[in-house]
Design an enzyme around this catalytic site. Structure first.
Site, mmCIF file in Angstrom:
data_model
loop_
_atom_site.group_PDB
_atom_site.id
_atom_site.type_symbol
_atom_site.label_atom_id
_atom_site.label_comp_id
_atom_site.label_asym_id
_atom_site.label_seq_id
_atom_site.Cartn_x
_atom_site.Cartn_y
_atom_site.Cartn_z
ATOM 1 N N VAL A 14 -9.736 -3.118 -51.117
ATOM 2 C CA VAL A 14 -9.813 -2.042 -50.118
ATOM 3 C C VAL A 14 -10.493 -2.538 -48.843
ATOM 4 O O VAL A 14 -10.063 -2.218 -47.728
ATOM 5 C CB VAL A 14 -10.555 -0.817 -50.695
ATOM 6 C CG1 VAL A 14 -10.607 0.306 -49.674
ATOM 7 C CG2 VAL A 14 -9.893 -0.340 -51.985
ATOM 8 N N ALA A 43 -20.837 -7.625 -45.654
ATOM 9 C CA ALA A 43 -21.655 -8.208 -46.732
ATOM 10 C C ALA A 43 -20.786 -8.366 -47.976
ATOM 11 O O ALA A 43 -20.101 -7.420 -48.381
ATOM 12 C CB ALA A 43 -22.843 -7.303 -47.041
ATOM 13 N N VAL A 132 -10.695 9.806 -53.873
ATOM 14 C CA VAL A 132 -9.783 10.585 -54.716
ATOM 15 C C VAL A 132 -8.345 10.351 -54.267
ATOM 16 O O VAL A 132 -7.986 10.629 -53.122
ATOM 17 C CB VAL A 132 -10.101 12.100 -54.650
ATOM 18 C CG1 VAL A 132 -9.167 12.871 -55.569
ATOM 19 C CG2 VAL A 132 -11.545 12.364 -55.015
ATOM 20 N N GLY A 134 -6.592 7.710 -53.517
ATOM 21 C CA GLY A 134 -6.323 6.664 -52.526
ATOM 22 C C GLY A 134 -5.889 7.203 -51.179
ATOM 23 O O GLY A 134 -6.662 7.857 -50.477
ATOM 24 N N LYS A 205 -12.710 11.698 -60.421
ATOM 25 C CA LYS A 205 -11.971 12.308 -59.305
ATOM 26 C C LYS A 205 -11.865 13.828 -59.481
ATOM 27 O O LYS A 205 -12.017 14.587 -58.520
ATOM 28 C CB LYS A 205 -10.580 11.680 -59.193
ATOM 29 C CG LYS A 205 -10.641 10.192 -58.823
ATOM 30 C CD LYS A 205 -9.297 9.518 -59.042
ATOM 31 C CE LYS A 205 -9.329 8.022 -58.737
ATOM 32 N NZ LYS A 205 -8.172 7.296 -59.258
HETATM 33 N N1 HSE Z 1 -7.740 2.607 -61.038
HETATM 34 C C1 HSE Z 1 -7.245 3.694 -60.287
HETATM 35 C C2 HSE Z 1 -5.833 4.059 -60.731
HETATM 36 C C3 HSE Z 1 -7.201 3.444 -58.805
HETATM 37 O O1 HSE Z 1 -5.261 3.402 -61.598
HETATM 38 O O2 HSE Z 1 -5.318 5.015 -60.194
HETATM 39 C C4 HSE Z 1 -8.527 3.528 -58.150
HETATM 40 O O3 HSE Z 1 -9.085 4.797 -58.327
#
Ligand code: HSE
Length: 436
Positions: A14, A43, A132, A134, A205
């Site tokens: 990300v 960082a 939440v 993406g 989420k």
């Molecule tokens: N690991 C999550 C998923 C994505 O498979 O939707 C990041 O929240």
């Protein structure tokens, strides 16, 4: 006007997406935000690797504290994952008067109440669209676009990994373990996929959604969390025969007794749009009293889709940085002094429908015994499927769909049914939502 200065903690999937998209769309983003957004410090643990991405655009350091303590930085973007270190860094950034953007759902679901309180008292913003689903702007939709509504319920496919696995199990008739292995080999699933497959990621989420939808504190500890690792391919097939698909749903619902907050595999009528969300895609269905049902669909993970949400938060903060804290959009959508203490219901008190699969002796009276137990507990049967026993077999499967009932009634019925001499093994129970 001088650009707003951003410190980035983490340059993984990300973080690097954020860096790339900000650079690529710099001009347009500046026109939208009203001033430039400049990453002025990064960082990371592996400094050399990060320099290959960042070049000489800004300093790269190994110590995150150098970013959160840097007086020149206005916004700290936390993209490192985990909970304890991010908690310390975020609280320190807030204490230093910085705004924070995070994609960290675990951090917010577990420590959100503490973080938002600190942010409120320092008059800074903590923005978390990327936490939440993406790239889907569901936080903004709930907090702003749907603000006129009394939200009744939200149900979402909010974990792409599990949706990919369920889609493959259904399409190819494969079992869970085989598909998980394939997903790992293809890089879709993490090498430690526990949080995804056991429903924890979705529950983080759902906790955030619940808080924003109903104006309640984050209460991850009260969420019912059930993943897909125990789901059998046979139940996916039976569900299909009855016109349903099985999805891992995050559900939060307002009832007269309290709020339901749960993640579990769920049968959904195959004709619903959300039942046809396949592969790693995410979708969230929101029922509001004024708008009715609205659905939000898109990529719930990935470098640039998630960066899209991170940068939207950066633009929001840039636009609002000068506004006084009392006039910003509240963190949990409702004003801090209006947060409700409405309870999250224990799972036994929730109301839904059920898919039940029983292995039974193929003999007279079995069905009568089972349905008597259900009738005594006021559980009404909606549909039934009985498989003809295979040749030379004296056992068969019975599949029943119930009308809505309370979970505690179903648990009692299952306990009694499992005691019948003509019922073998455990009853498989999967919850069912009509989502109508
Ligand atoms: N690991 C999550 C998923 C994505 O498979 O939707 C990041 O929240």
């Amino acid at each position: 006007m001088k650009p707003i200065k951003v410190g980035l903690l983490g340059l993984g999937t990300v973080g690097s997406g954020t860096f790339t998209v900000l650079r690529r769309n710099q001009e347009e983003i500046t026109r939208r935000a009203g001033r430039g957004i400049e990453i002025s410090m990064v960082a990371v643990r592996q400094v050399e690797k990060a320099r290959a991405i960042v070049g000489d655009a800004c300093p790269v350091v190994g110590d995150s504290m150098l970013v959160v303590d840097n007086p020149d930085i206005d916004i700290v973007v936390e993209l490192i994952g985990g909970t304890e270190l991010p908690r310390q860094l975020v609280l320190r950034a807030i204490a230093n008067g910085k705004h924070v953007v995070t994609a960290n759902k675990a951090l917010l679901a577990i420590h959100g109440n503490e973080i938002f309180k600190a942010a409120q008292s320092k008059g800074v913003m903590v923005a978390f669209e990327a936490a939440v689903a993406g790239g889907i702007p569901i936080i903004k939709s709930l907090r702003e676009g749907l603000t006129a509504n009394r939200i009744e319920w939200v149900a979402g496919i909010i974990n792409g990994t599990t949706n990919f696995i369920l889609s493959e199990m259904r399409d190819k008739g494969l079992d869970f373990a085989t598909v998980l292995k394939q997903a790992q080999d293809l890089g879709y699933a993490e090498s430690d996929p526990t949080f995804d497959i056991e429903g924890v990621d979705a529950a983080h989420k759902a906790t955030i959604i619940s808080a924003i939808a109903f104006g309640i504190p984050m209460q991850f500890d009260k969420a019912h969390v059930e993943g897909i690792s125990q789901l059998q391919a046979i139940d996916i097939q039976y569900a299909e025969q009855l016109g349903y698909r099985i999805k891992l749903l995050g559900i939060t619902k307002r009832t007269t007794k309290g709020i339901e907050l749960r993640v579990h595999p769920t049968l959904i009528p195959g004709t619903r749009l959300i039942a046809n969300v396949e592969g790693a895609m995410n979708a969230i269905l929101v029922q509001g009293d004024a708008v009715g049902a609205s659905m939000y669909y898109g990529k719930g993970a990935g470098s640039e889709p998630t960066a899209s949400a991170v940068i939207a938060d950066l633009v929001d903060i840039t636009r609002l940085a000068a506004a006084d804290p009392g006039h910003r959009v509240p963190h949990l959508a409702f004003q801090p002094n209006s947060i409700s203490q409405e309870i999250i219901l224990p799972m036994a008190e929730i109301t839904t429908s059920y898919y039940l699969r029983l292995r039974v002796a193929d003999q007279a009276g079995v069905l009568a015994d089972v349905t008597r137990i259900m009738a005594d507990l006021s559980i009404s049967i909606d549909a039934m499927l009985q498989k003809e026993p295979a040749e030379n077999e004296s056992q068969t499967d019975i599949i029943m769909l119930t009308h809505q009932t309370q979970e505690k009634n179903v648990l009692k019925a299952i306990e009694k049914i499992e005691q019948l001499a003509t019922v073998f093994g455990q009853v498989t129970k999967i919850r069912l939502e009509e989502l109508s």
